[in-house]
Design a protein around this motif. Structure first.
Motif, PDB file in Angstrom:
ATOM      1  N   UNK A  52       7.355   2.820 -13.239  1.00  0.00           N
ATOM      2  CA  UNK A  52       7.207   2.959 -11.964  1.00  0.00           C
ATOM      3  C   UNK A  52       7.855   1.637 -11.522  1.00  0.00           C
ATOM      4  N   UNK A  53       8.279   0.768 -12.160  1.00  0.00           N
ATOM      5  CA  UNK A  53       9.011  -0.431 -11.788  1.00  0.00           C
ATOM      6  C   UNK A  53      10.413  -0.139 -11.206  1.00  0.00           C
ATOM      7  N   UNK A  54      11.244   0.697 -11.762  1.00  0.00           N
ATOM      8  CA  UNK A  54      12.396   0.785 -11.051  1.00  0.00           C
ATOM      9  C   UNK A  54      12.424   1.792  -9.671  1.00  0.00           C
ATOM     10  N   UNK A  55      11.198   2.673  -9.527  1.00  0.00           N
ATOM     11  CA  UNK A  55      11.148   3.087  -8.266  1.00  0.00           C
ATOM     12  C   UNK A  55      10.570   2.253  -7.095  1.00  0.00           C
ATOM     13  N   UNK A  56       9.618   1.268  -7.560  1.00  0.00           N
ATOM     14  CA  UNK A  56       9.105   0.153  -6.474  1.00  0.00           C
ATOM     15  C   UNK A  56      10.430  -0.510  -6.366  1.00  0.00           C
ATOM     16  N   UNK A  57      11.273  -0.935  -6.919  1.00  0.00           N
ATOM     17  CA  UNK A  57      12.422  -1.772  -7.058  1.00  0.00           C
ATOM     18  C   UNK A  57      13.272  -0.980  -5.837  1.00  0.00           C
ATOM     19  N   UNK A  58      13.556   0.266  -5.854  1.00  0.00           N
ATOM     20  CA  UNK A  58      14.080   0.985  -4.870  1.00  0.00           C
ATOM     21  C   UNK A  58      13.545   1.149  -3.602  1.00  0.00           C
ATOM     22  N   UNK A  59      12.523   1.219  -3.658  1.00  0.00           N
ATOM     23  CA  UNK A  59      11.407   1.401  -2.246  1.00  0.00           C
ATOM     24  C   UNK A  59      11.691   0.150  -1.615  1.00  0.00           C
ATOM     25  N   UNK A  84       1.087  -1.390   0.039  1.00  0.00           N
ATOM     26  CA  UNK A  84      -0.141   0.007  -0.103  1.00  0.00           C
ATOM     27  C   UNK A  84       0.978   1.144   0.170  1.00  0.00           C
ATOM     28  N   UNK A  85       2.157   1.165  -0.267  1.00  0.00           N
ATOM     29  CA  UNK A  85       2.946   2.363  -0.177  1.00  0.00           C
ATOM     30  C   UNK A  85       2.553   3.050  -1.488  1.00  0.00           C
ATOM     31  N   UNK A  86       2.391   2.630  -2.480  1.00  0.00           N
ATOM     32  CA  UNK A  86       1.924   3.338  -3.703  1.00  0.00           C
ATOM     33  C   UNK A  86       0.518   3.879  -3.850  1.00  0.00           C
ATOM     34  N   UNK A  87      -0.112   3.776  -2.731  1.00  0.00           N
ATOM     35  CA  UNK A  87      -1.788   4.118  -2.760  1.00  0.00           C
ATOM     36  C   UNK A  87      -1.736   5.874  -3.147  1.00  0.00           C
ATOM     37  N   UNK A  88      -0.954   6.658  -2.802  1.00  0.00           N
ATOM     38  CA  UNK A  88      -0.827   8.086  -2.715  1.00  0.00           C
ATOM     39  C   UNK A  88      -0.886   8.163  -4.554  1.00  0.00           C
ATOM     40  N   UNK A  89      -0.417   7.460  -5.281  1.00  0.00           N
ATOM     41  CA  UNK A  89      -0.448   7.478  -6.719  1.00  0.00           C
ATOM     42  C   UNK A  89      -1.822   7.424  -7.339  1.00  0.00           C
ATOM     43  N   UNK A  90      -2.612   7.147  -6.603  1.00  0.00           N
ATOM     44  CA  UNK A  90      -3.879   7.050  -7.339  1.00  0.00           C
ATOM     45  C   UNK A  90      -4.707   8.472  -7.653  1.00  0.00           C
ATOM     46  N   UNK A  91      -4.164   9.504  -6.690  1.00  0.00           N
ATOM     47  CA  UNK A  91      -4.690  10.515  -7.061  1.00  0.00           C
ATOM     48  C   UNK A  91      -3.958  11.055  -8.392  1.00  0.00           C
ATOM     49  N   UNK A  92      -2.800  10.815  -8.771  1.00  0.00           N
ATOM     50  CA  UNK A  92      -2.261  11.447  -9.586  1.00  0.00           C
ATOM     51  C   UNK A  92      -2.839  10.568 -11.027  1.00  0.00           C
TER      52      UNK A  92
END
Length: 123
Positions: free
Chosen positions: A96-103, A58-66
């Motif tokens: 978004x794949x590299x950002x998720x891998x870094x997170x 659920x870390x990427x849940x804020x991206x739903x608004x964008x």
């Protein structure tokens, strides 16, 4: 230009939120050696794994608004037959794949030893 600034700001805030959640997880499940003797130890282990899974998921849940903010452009281009739907969705998904891998890497590097999944730091 403005969209890129918001996009960058969003990921900085998201990374700092993940760092704070990692600090919470490290203090909540603090044990450098996780025992495996009884059911209570299994409950702690399962709780730590569940907390990690839910936080990363659920870390990427804020991206739903964008994503919702970009929908009017998507619908207009679709209705005027400019681009197919996959041409709009795949580039943002791939970016978004590299950002998720870094997170996930930041989360694992911060919490894996402290929670006690591995007693050896160098491994």
């Amino acid at each position: 230009m403005y969209t890129m600034i918001i996009f960058t700001y969003h990921f900085v805030v998201d990374a700092s939120q993940l760092f704070i959640m990692a600090l919470v997880a490290m203090t909540l499940f603090l044990r450098t050696e996780m025992h495996h003797e009884n059911m209570d130890d299994a409950g702690v282990y399962a709780g730590a794994v569940f907390f990690m899974l839910i936080t990363v998921m659920f870390n990427g849940l804020a991206e739903i608004s964008m994503t919702i903010a970009k929908l009017p452009v998507f619908y207009k281009q679709r209705n005027l037959l400019f681009y197919p739907s996959w041409a709009y969705a795949i580039p943002s998904w791939i970016l978004k794949i590299p950002v998720t891998i870094v997170e996930v890497a930041v989360w694992v590097f911060l919490t894996y030893y402290v929670i006690g999944f591995d007693p050896n730091v160098g491994r």
